[in-house]
Every structure is written in structure tokens, then in C-alpha cells.
Scaffold this motif. Sequence first.
Motif, mmCIF file in Angstrom:
data_model
loop_
_atom_site.group_PDB
_atom_site.id
_atom_site.type_symbol
_atom_site.label_atom_id
_atom_site.label_comp_id
_atom_site.label_asym_id
_atom_site.label_seq_id
_atom_site.Cartn_x
_atom_site.Cartn_y
_atom_site.Cartn_z
ATOM 1 N N THR A 154 44.047 52.368 55.810
ATOM 2 C CA THR A 154 44.066 52.646 54.376
ATOM 3 C C THR A 154 43.596 51.465 53.540
ATOM 4 O O THR A 154 43.408 51.599 52.328
ATOM 5 C CB THR A 154 45.481 53.051 53.909
ATOM 6 N N GLY A 155 43.417 50.302 54.157
ATOM 7 C CA GLY A 155 42.880 49.163 53.423
ATOM 8 C C GLY A 155 43.922 48.137 53.014
ATOM 9 O O GLY A 155 43.767 47.467 51.990
ATOM 10 N N LEU A 158 42.504 44.622 52.746
ATOM 11 C CA LEU A 158 41.606 44.516 51.600
ATOM 12 C C LEU A 158 42.402 44.349 50.307
ATOM 13 O O LEU A 158 42.002 43.601 49.407
ATOM 14 C CB LEU A 158 40.715 45.754 51.512
ATOM 15 N N VAL A 159 43.547 45.032 50.209
ATOM 16 C CA VAL A 159 44.426 44.864 49.043
ATOM 17 C C VAL A 159 44.941 43.429 48.990
ATOM 18 O O VAL A 159 44.968 42.799 47.917
ATOM 19 C CB VAL A 159 45.600 45.862 49.097
ATOM 20 N N ALA A 160 45.348 42.899 50.141
ATOM 21 C CA ALA A 160 45.841 41.522 50.186
ATOM 22 C C ALA A 160 44.741 40.541 49.767
ATOM 23 O O ALA A 160 44.997 39.595 49.005
ATOM 24 C CB ALA A 160 46.345 41.199 51.592
ATOM 25 N N GLN A 161 43.523 40.762 50.238
ATOM 26 C CA GLN A 161 42.412 39.897 49.842
ATOM 27 C C GLN A 161 42.149 39.979 48.347
ATOM 28 O O GLN A 161 41.897 38.955 47.690
ATOM 29 C CB GLN A 161 41.152 40.297 50.612
ATOM 30 N N ALA A 162 42.231 41.192 47.798
ATOM 31 C CA ALA A 162 42.004 41.372 46.364
ATOM 32 C C ALA A 162 43.061 40.628 45.558
ATOM 33 O O ALA A 162 42.754 40.006 44.525
ATOM 34 C CB ALA A 162 42.008 42.860 46.016
ATOM 35 N N LEU A 163 44.317 40.685 45.998
ATOM 36 C CA LEU A 163 45.386 39.947 45.320
ATOM 37 C C LEU A 163 45.119 38.444 45.363
ATOM 38 O O LEU A 163 45.291 37.738 44.363
ATOM 39 C CB LEU A 163 46.732 40.252 45.970
ATOM 40 N N HIS A 164 44.709 37.955 46.512
ATOM 41 C CA HIS A 164 44.421 36.526 46.660
ATOM 42 C C HIS A 164 43.279 36.097 45.740
ATOM 43 O O HIS A 164 43.386 35.079 45.039
ATOM 44 C CB HIS A 164 44.070 36.222 48.120
ATOM 45 N N LEU A 165 42.209 36.886 45.718
ATOM 46 C CA LEU A 165 41.031 36.529 44.919
ATOM 47 C C LEU A 165 41.311 36.572 43.421
ATOM 48 O O LEU A 165 40.633 35.896 42.637
ATOM 49 C CB LEU A 165 39.869 37.459 45.267
ATOM 50 N N ALA A 166 42.302 37.373 43.016
ATOM 51 C CA ALA A 166 42.638 37.472 41.596
ATOM 52 C C ALA A 166 43.765 36.521 41.204
ATOM 53 O O ALA A 166 44.219 36.547 40.060
ATOM 54 C CB ALA A 166 43.044 38.906 41.262
#
Length: 450
Positions: A154-155, A158-166
Motif C-alpha cells: 500500500t506504500g 513511501l509515506v515514511a519517505q514523504a514525511l521525512h522529506l517534508a
Amino acid sequence: MLDATVASRNRVEVRGGRIRTSTSDWVEIGPDPIVLGRNQACAIMVDDGKVSAVHVELVATEQGVRVRDLGSRNGTFVGGVRIGDVYLLHATKLKIGDTELSFEPARPERIVLSAAPQFGPLVAQSASMRAIFDRLAKIAPTDLTVLINGETGTGKELVAQALHLASNRAKKPFVVVDCGSIPPTLAEATLFGHERGAFTGAVDKRPSPFVEADGGTIFLDELGELPVDVQPKLLRALAERRIKSVGGSTYREVDVRVLAATRRDLVRAVNTGAFRSDLYFRVAQVKIELPALRHRLEDLPVLVRRMLKDLGDETVYERVSSITLERLARHDWPGNVRELRNAVAVAFALATEGEEIDISAHLGALTEAPQAGSGPPQIGGPGFGSMKGRQFQDAKRDVLTRFERDYFAALAEEAKGNVSEMARRAGMERAHVRAYLRRHGIGAKQDTPE
């Protein structure tokens, strides 16, 4: 609360309410889940020996207030009936242990969702995902620990990476630890590092991933697979923000944000003793529940477009027909977004200039499996079929289906039917491998349940 000035597609009507026990005041039930139980970290702590540590969860949804029993020992009752998962629309009484709960519904509230259909690398149009984007945007700048739940594919990473990048840690390391692949005997050494000679086979010193992520973010994937005996050591490390390597004599302070993910229901694992309640509440300051792809089919077009863009040519989306998208919407998606990404990648790689990008041709569940025992396809022969009247897409689909069967049959033989080993060699999730094995009637040994 904002109203009709916002476009309707950016709103969702949530049916909430409030609840109380005989010893507590009314507590509002909103879109964020609240947990009732005996554990002090629960949103509503119930001092009742017949109530489990984490007993029941309530959350406001479009359908009403969802009441979900969390695998409690003595059950949750509504109107004298033991329930597992129900929606409340009217005033009613609930009972957990010897404690009675009073529920009152509230007027439906319109929740305004983000108009932006993306968060970092994540894209969506569905209301459920855009609501998640809103929550991610709010928690990204903080150091709150986040537990991401969802089926395989489900990704979650990718959600964790998005949180880190933001976050404010975006320029620091993002380190992934796959707890599901760690041998139980090496779990402590893998998490916290080890000194040379600390145990048999420790020929070199190995740093902890917490040290490698210092200043940044550590992502503990499949946290639910972590052995019980290592969980208190992880809890101590998170609480004290310091670690000691196996064989070491001193502690080292670390500055990391912790994100975690699991496909398991950890609150149920708490009640069975498979996961520590104090560790659960430490890592689940915020919970993100990712819906399965089959529950957000309206996201298929934007996902396909984004995947083609990532592959280098967003313009080829014009060659994805509405018929293809309709066929994708009829698929059951056992592998979720990861399965879609694999199909898009194969379709993109095999398509010729000007040809339709038929993604659905690369989903084996949409095609008929070949008969067992048939040989490799021969053009014009019985294994392939006559060329007369056959369209290119049909012929290509048959070849790919045969390839799948031969590939996984050979893989099963090489790995002696061990699904975990097959998944490792194929670079796939075990659930996805099993789906192919079932599809083509290939036997496999029993493996660790997911």
C-alpha cells in the motif's frame, strides 16, 4: 468548520458523537481514532479488571461512529450482542467488562480536505487519501513518532519517505530497518550494532542504524515482526534516546525521529501478548491507516499517470485507453499499489511507438492460466495458437502468462518450495509470490503466516 464555499469534492461529511463512562466526562469522537482500555496511555482509561489493556477503538466516519473491538478478552457488547466491528448512528449503551459506556451521536460535520491531490511523491484523488495528506502535512514538521498501518504494497515506506522529506530533518539520513527480515537471534545486534567479537560470527564491528540515522529519520518497517524479548530494549532506546551496542560498555546518545510500519494489527497483538503495550503507545503517537487500493479505485488514473512520469514519459498516458482503466478497476489488487507499479513498468517497457499502453494485459488474474503440462509456446503451434485472426495484444498476453508460469515453477524448484526464499530471489513480497503460485497452480511449502 468551513462550509459550502469550498468545492464539494474537497469536503467529506463525518458522522461523529461523544462517549463517556460512569466515572468520566464526555469525550468527543472525531476522525482521529480514540482507544479505550485499562492501559494508562489510552485516550479513555477504564479502571476495570475485566477490561483489556487496549479494549475498543472508536472513530467518526462517513458511515457513522465505527466501534471496533481490539481482540479484547471479555468482548465489547452493544444491546446485549457481542460485536466485532459496527457503526453507531443513534444513542445507545455499550458495555466493556463491568463498565457501561453511553454514546450520543452528533450532527454530521463537514470536514474540509486538502485541494492538493498530492503530498511529496504521493498522489491521489480519493477523499480518504486526501484526508491522510492533510494529516501528514500537519505532523511532518514535528518529531512525533508515527505508526503506519496497511496491507502489503500500500506504500507504507513511501509515506515514511514523504514525511521525512517534508520535515526539518530532510537533509539528514533516512535509514530503513526491515524488522521482518532480521533473524530473531540477531535482532538486538541488528538494531543497536555490535562490537567485534561480541558473539560467534561477529568478525567486524557494525554500527547501529540509529547511529547511521543520527540527526535524521529511522524507519522501522514491519515492526510487528520484532521478537518480544527485544521489544523492551527498543522501548528503552526510544525513551532515553540513547543506545548501547552488543558487546559495548558505554551508551551513545542519538537524535532520530522514529517512524514505523506494520501490516499486522498491533493492538490485537498487544492483547495476545505478542507485542508490548508500552512500546505500542510509544511508537503510535500518531496512527496512519493506509486504505487498500481496491478501496480507492478512483485513484487509479492519477497513480498510472504519476508512475509513467516516474518512468520518464508522462505523455504516453494518452495511450492508456478507458477500456484499460475499466479493466484495472475490476481487478482485486492483492499486491495493491506495488502490483500496479509492476504492471505499469512492464507495459511501458514492452510497448512500441504509437501502441496502446495496455497495463491490464500484465495482470495475470485477468487472464486465463494455461493448462498444466503444456510446453513452451511455439508460434503457430498448439501451445501458442494459430496466428489467423489473433490480435497482437492477445498473443502477447498468452506469452507473458506462460512466462509467469515457467518462471515461478522454476523458482519454486530452485527454492525447494520455500516462499520466503522465492520472494527474496524474485525481489518481491511473499504475498505477491503466493498470488502467482495460486494463479498458476504451483505448489509451495507452508511458510510463516503474514
